[in-house]
Design an enzyme around this catalytic site. Structure first.
Site, mmCIF file in Angstrom:
data_model
loop_
_atom_site.group_PDB
_atom_site.id
_atom_site.type_symbol
_atom_site.label_atom_id
_atom_site.label_comp_id
_atom_site.label_asym_id
_atom_site.label_seq_id
_atom_site.Cartn_x
_atom_site.Cartn_y
_atom_site.Cartn_z
ATOM 1 N N LYS A 21 -5.904 4.442 -11.032
ATOM 2 C CA LYS A 21 -4.597 4.618 -11.650
ATOM 3 C C LYS A 21 -4.714 4.893 -13.149
ATOM 4 O O LYS A 21 -4.127 5.840 -13.660
ATOM 5 C CB LYS A 21 -3.740 3.363 -11.398
ATOM 6 C CG LYS A 21 -2.273 3.628 -11.321
ATOM 7 C CD LYS A 21 -1.481 2.574 -10.530
ATOM 8 C CE LYS A 21 -1.718 1.153 -10.965
ATOM 9 N NZ LYS A 21 -0.813 0.192 -10.268
ATOM 10 N N GLU A 52 -9.938 19.289 -33.573
ATOM 11 C CA GLU A 52 -11.156 18.594 -33.144
ATOM 12 C C GLU A 52 -10.832 17.587 -32.041
ATOM 13 O O GLU A 52 -11.596 17.408 -31.098
ATOM 14 C CB GLU A 52 -11.798 17.875 -34.333
ATOM 15 C CG GLU A 52 -12.264 18.833 -35.426
ATOM 16 C CD GLU A 52 -12.668 18.085 -36.689
ATOM 17 O OE1 GLU A 52 -11.764 17.785 -37.493
ATOM 18 O OE2 GLU A 52 -13.863 17.792 -36.846
ATOM 19 N N ASN A 92 0.805 -1.225 0.000
ATOM 20 C CA ASN A 92 0.000 0.000 0.000
ATOM 21 C C ASN A 92 0.838 1.275 0.000
ATOM 22 O O ASN A 92 0.614 2.176 -0.802
ATOM 23 C CB ASN A 92 -0.914 0.026 1.235
ATOM 24 C CG ASN A 92 -2.152 -0.809 1.019
ATOM 25 O OD1 ASN A 92 -2.469 -1.163 -0.105
ATOM 26 N ND2 ASN A 92 -2.856 -1.136 2.093
ATOM 27 N N THR A 103 -20.560 37.900 -29.227
ATOM 28 C CA THR A 103 -21.330 37.337 -28.117
ATOM 29 C C THR A 103 -22.471 36.572 -28.767
ATOM 30 O O THR A 103 -22.963 36.977 -29.836
ATOM 31 C CB THR A 103 -21.903 38.406 -27.158
ATOM 32 O OG1 THR A 103 -22.843 39.202 -27.866
ATOM 33 C CG2 THR A 103 -20.802 39.284 -26.575
ATOM 34 N N HIS A 104 -22.864 35.471 -28.167
ATOM 35 C CA HIS A 104 -23.922 34.630 -28.748
ATOM 36 C C HIS A 104 -23.582 34.210 -30.184
ATOM 37 O O HIS A 104 -24.479 34.017 -30.993
ATOM 38 C CB HIS A 104 -25.277 35.343 -28.776
ATOM 39 C CG HIS A 104 -25.703 35.918 -27.470
ATOM 40 N ND1 HIS A 104 -26.506 35.239 -26.596
ATOM 41 C CD2 HIS A 104 -25.432 37.103 -26.878
ATOM 42 C CE1 HIS A 104 -26.737 36.006 -25.534
ATOM 43 N NE2 HIS A 104 -26.090 37.136 -25.678
ATOM 44 N N SER A 120 -9.612 13.741 -46.592
ATOM 45 C CA SER A 120 -10.742 12.818 -46.586
ATOM 46 C C SER A 120 -10.445 11.686 -47.560
ATOM 47 O O SER A 120 -9.782 11.892 -48.575
ATOM 48 C CB SER A 120 -12.000 13.554 -47.026
ATOM 49 O OG SER A 120 -12.937 12.651 -47.583
ATOM 50 N N ASN A 161 -8.586 19.246 -43.374
ATOM 51 C CA ASN A 161 -9.390 19.273 -42.161
ATOM 52 C C ASN A 161 -8.574 19.516 -40.896
ATOM 53 O O ASN A 161 -7.460 19.035 -40.786
ATOM 54 C CB ASN A 161 -10.124 17.937 -42.023
ATOM 55 C CG ASN A 161 -11.130 17.730 -43.118
ATOM 56 O OD1 ASN A 161 -11.800 18.664 -43.522
ATOM 57 N ND2 ASN A 161 -11.212 16.501 -43.627
ATOM 58 N N LYS A 199 -10.563 18.224 -49.423
ATOM 59 C CA LYS A 199 -10.604 18.521 -47.993
ATOM 60 C C LYS A 199 -9.240 18.733 -47.332
ATOM 61 O O LYS A 199 -8.296 18.002 -47.591
ATOM 62 C CB LYS A 199 -11.332 17.386 -47.252
ATOM 63 C CG LYS A 199 -12.793 17.248 -47.588
ATOM 64 C CD LYS A 199 -13.633 18.474 -47.250
ATOM 65 C CE LYS A 199 -13.626 18.840 -45.813
ATOM 66 N NZ LYS A 199 -14.653 18.217 -45.013
#
Lengths: 392, 392, 392, 392
Positions: free
Chosen positions: C326, C291, C109, C154-155, C278, C286, C284
């Site tokens: 762990k 991401e 331990n 904003t938004h 792709s 990417n 493409k």
């Protein structure tokens, strides 16, 4: 006085902590407890515990509570602890000894369980019909604008051509997938726990559990009383998961709508009456409603986490921890229902900018098509791919 | 009328959905907004936007709101949306044009941020002092029963001898570890966002951000206005994590206390006034309060999950999603505070059964000691271990 | 043979289930266990348990394992269970009885605990320096393009003007806030558990815990052995929370970068060598890397949820459940470190499109400024706001 | 060379970060990709893209990979990125141009989707049969010891009498509830995405999606290609939820078994071959296997949180974030399967201590029964309750 008090006062702070918000949360359970109590009383009368007169009084009393509740006039005080005690106290105030008899052959444990399940069955039905409404709103938009072309995106980069119909149609189908989860969950709920008492059944008395189950519209009795306790929280976890799946459909749709209504994308706009402004910027028309629909997904996930966390590592049999599954359940259901509604409303009002969509159909969207034209002419796909890549 | 309305009505359902529970949740923010508004008004006076008279009126108005609130008489209606609008409306009702001027050089964004941070600083202080109280309650018990032996457990099996003092002392130290997380979080909160407006600062006017920061007791100004927005939710996630750590200490302690107060273990008991009963079983004295303390840990984790989920994948700058971090923050803090309090109370009342503890000190607890006696005499530990294992 | 075996075979399936992935996961702990074992052996020699010769052999043996490990040649088999047994077996293979003596006065331990803490201290330092590297990469970009104007949002709607400097600078500051959480967590880790054995200390022998703590660079001894057990998982939860905060900074930044590199926004682009393509669409390029950085935040949150879930509702003292903290700890740290690195790399290569930024500075961004010009001329802000709103 | 490479090298660190663990994780997908590729090739032959010879070569090649994989000899290198590229590369190495043609009319997106769904269908079947095995193991124990009385507990305090049969029977029924969730989830999985390509279908070529769906045993085609992308992650969330429900059943059962096998309760014991020992305490026989079964519930919840977190706030269409749902899905399924297996094994070996159970049936367990005897004699329940409470 609490249902379980024996003459020793409970420390005030302990009482506050244990009651929590139950006296507020339980308002929605009042009608379900009344229905269950009427069924229970009728069963008690049938097996001879209650006289006809007593049953009549209790039915009148419970019907009275139902109509008080309907008018918003049935209050549950902190002293009552919860709706179950409040209802029994009300009956005892009105009918004395008769009121006290309603608790024969049940425990608060199964009383809570039966009320929650009746509520859950209603909630599942409502979630289902709200999903249908959102599907219908989407279908109307598809009917009106289905053929309008828009760019399809992968990695948030223009990929290949698609249409408003294909895009919105995918949400209709995703909601259908969510609905497919319903029957299994409904069936888990649809077993009557009434008569399991504190999780070990009712001794001595011969109660008729089939009768109450049937009267309350359950498809079956939950025979094993320890099973009734074991399913508490587990059922709520499954319902909350359903909520998370419906909320996910709304989250993804809201994410698309927020993005597509930026001026940079500009494929659609929300009607102004759905937008809110800024306290400092005069020009702003903000899609707050969609941002909240997006955020509510995470709220529902948090409620799911609470319920699934609370019930872990618990010994079987009732543990008070389970009380705390009630608020996240209610909140997840409320958020899901209001989000589904608001999404139906927003979708109904959406304005698609056909011109902007068409203008966005730039040539790179057709690269794959061009490659396949070469394939059609006999070029292996990998070569056609590199050829078109060179041309871009 | 909302702060941002321009004459177009917002759909009623949209309004309900966007306002949510803010008008209820915001009660606790009223005093903090008033304090921040007074500081803001003084700064506006200093830079010449407000006259002395206007400042005086606003100070009187805001102090009045503070005392109304103190008496429970300041209400925020659903139409007000939130406390910030309610306060401004109140000032405008009382002082007309002057009331309107308070919003000069701020946005609702920084107004919300400053009020929440002032609240958070108070909340962190209170959490800290409640942890200290619990430590003190534990220390008293250690002082009284510290030397009483109890079995130490691993894997819920008897392992080696320990004492009440070592066992409860470990919780005092664990709470100390939790406290060690506070300064870093406090420092994150302790920077004034007032003047960052909607996240891009205030144009044209030269405001004095140092002045308001100092007046409100912040150690520094949060200079970069986009940083102020970026820290919303992030800060709340850190605070909620602190809550989860304090709640964990309570959860683990409650788990021990529930187990040790079963008749099967029997090392201690809760005073009856802390227990609740059963509605069906006459003999029951249940540790509900501890079960709820245990469960509340999972509630706090759920709130943490909500906040940390909501803020992910959001573009920088204000997004309305952030509004929904408020309720989980408040709830996590409330649950943590009430759980720390109730644990102090329970610990103060605990009765240790000295005889039961002593009786539980059976011989297998001394197996390791016996092995080490052989080691002391010269046997390698691995051999001593097997020798003692054989004897058990 | 396991450290704890007494002659009865453990069922094979049970063995597989309990060992889990430890023999794979533990590779990273080998150097830390060796360092701790050397310190432990020196202490045993000092208190007379080991002779000079024995200590020398163990030091040579452990140093040998360290260099084997450095060359990737130290293997932990499934039969070894974990690195701790593998190391002891290796010593016993080489030095017989002497090898067996290393386990005197410790338990697996505290052996596990000390190795993990040494690892954690290193990991926290590395996280800190990777955050600094990302701040430096951001600072370079700010130095180069800081004054380039971009729209503030904003938004997700254009709000007010800001600059590349303000935008990226806010991430430098957010990372600084994250760093502020480090000292409290580091201090929680920085206490030596070596000598707490199985959570109840070492009987009979007088060990010198100060000596090992000092030798291993800990600022203090964790005196109370039950505290050592109680802090397992709790500490890991705090570290994982730190990871989630650093990952959040990356998540938000990645979200902005993905959006700003769409052609629709177009404020910046990733160099092609950071992009992937792709398999079907030739055109493409990417931003996969971003991401994944975005998604890794949620992975880290999941690891946090695991750790904080596992440790709830557990009786004090060691429970095997803790073994499962762990893997999520290691995974959260790995994901955080690699994400911080990749973000530094991406930021270093970013190309800002100055022209696109300037072109995006459309007039609605200046609405607030226009309103404040009217305020400057004496119009109350609310009126100026409505006046400008009318003009938009 | 990657499927999508066009001649520009990707940065090495970016490559490492984006490939992640896919080359390791994907081993289990190899047979499913081969099956799907064979079906795809047959379809391509049918519509005239492949000649008979080409189809034959590809079938031989793919069957060869299947058998290599079966012998553990099919390796996916980091350079391959994932199993899909490795398989195509293998085919191209063997058959040149023909190998390249297999990727006609599909994208890696639908290739990944179809392989994962085939795997998921198998996994769901296996989960179901492992649940049945655990139910059977429980049923055997019920058959052997069903009538043995044990105390029923609420709040971890003795409540009312129950039996081994009722207690273990409740877990059989809870598992049955979990199984009830399966059909809805299976149906979500059971729709063929092959032919949806990158989420927008295959242009120019007329492919036969019904043919491949039927060949691969799907009950229907997923018509809308954007729906295929939208269901990624959503489906995995639902499967992981199922895993969490099955793991919950194991968690609750393990919690009971750990408690009941303490000497303090003592109602049962695990056979020694299922127990593990301590490296320092010679007497220990620990239920590690049950503690890990308990903890694995929280691991599964963490995986659920990851998946449901990753997919939130994502624009529709493929995003690379989705790649990171693969590992948590696999891990949740693995943990659930191994936990169900280990629980069956443990249950099969459990020894009930009939004498200890009987001895634990103390009089307070009959208090409710006593109260109901008074009710039977005509006393109202509330009075009987207080009367018996007085007597205890």
């Amino acid at each position: 006085m609490k249902l379980w008090q024996k003459g020793i006062d409970v420390d005030k702070q302990v009482e506050d902590y244990t009651v929590g918000k139950d006296h507020l949360l339980d308002q929605r359970l009042v009608p379900y407890d009344c229905r269950a109590s009427i069924a229970h009383a009728r069963m008690l009368a049938k097996i001879g515990i209650l006289s006809k007169k007593e049953l009549h009084d209790l039915e009148v009393g419970l019907t009275g509570i139902l109509s008080l509740h309907g008018q918003g006039d049935f209050t549950i005080t902190k002293e009552d602890e919860d709706c179950h005690t409040a209802i029994e106290r009300h009956l005892t105030d009105s009918y004395g000894e008769t009121g006290k008899k309603i608790h024969t052959a049940r425990s608060r444990n199964d009383q809570v369980l039966i009320a929650i399940r009746l509520y859950e069955k209603d909630a599942l039905d409502t979630i289902s019909s709200r999903m249908t409404s959102l599907q219908e709103a989407l279908a109307k938009l598809v009917a009106a604008y289905g053929n309008t072309p828009i760019p399809g995106y992968t990695h948030m980069q223009k990929a290949m051509p698609t249409t408003i119909g294909c895009w919105l149609g995918s949400y209709i189908l995703s909601l259908e997938d969510t609905k497919g989860l319903l029957p299994g969950i409904f069936s888990m709920v649809d077993q009557s726990p009434l008569g399991t008492a504190a999780g070990f059944g009712v001794p001595i008395l011969k109660i008729d559990r089939e009768m109450t189950a049937k009267e309350l519209g359950f498809s079956r009795v939950q025979e094993n009383p320890m099973h009734a306790q074991l399913s508490r929280g587990k059922t709520e976890g499954a319902i909350t998961h359903l909520c998370s799946q419906a909320s996910l459909d709304c989250n993804r749709l809201a994410t698309d709508l927020i993005l597509f209504s930026t001026p940079e994308f500009g494929y659609l706009r929300l009607p102004e009456k759905f937008c809110t402004g800024s306290s400092i910027m005069p020009q702003k028309k903000n899609p707050d409603v969609l941002e909240l629909a997006r955020a509510n997904y995470h709220v529902v996930l948090g409620e799911q986490a609470k319920i699934q966390g609370i019930i872990g590592n618990l010994m079987s049999g009732y543990n008070r921890d389970l009380q705390l599954t009630k608020e996240p359940l209610f909140n997840a259901i409320d958020m899901t229902l209001s989000t589904l509604s608001i999404m139906s409303l927003v979708v109904s009002g959406l304005v698609i900018d056909h011109e902007a969509c068409k203008k966005a159909m730039t040539k790179e969207l057709y690269a794959t098509e061009e490659a396949y034209k070469l394939v059609k002419k006999g070029m292996p796909f990998r070569e056609a791919y590199r050829e078109i890549a060179r041309r871009m």
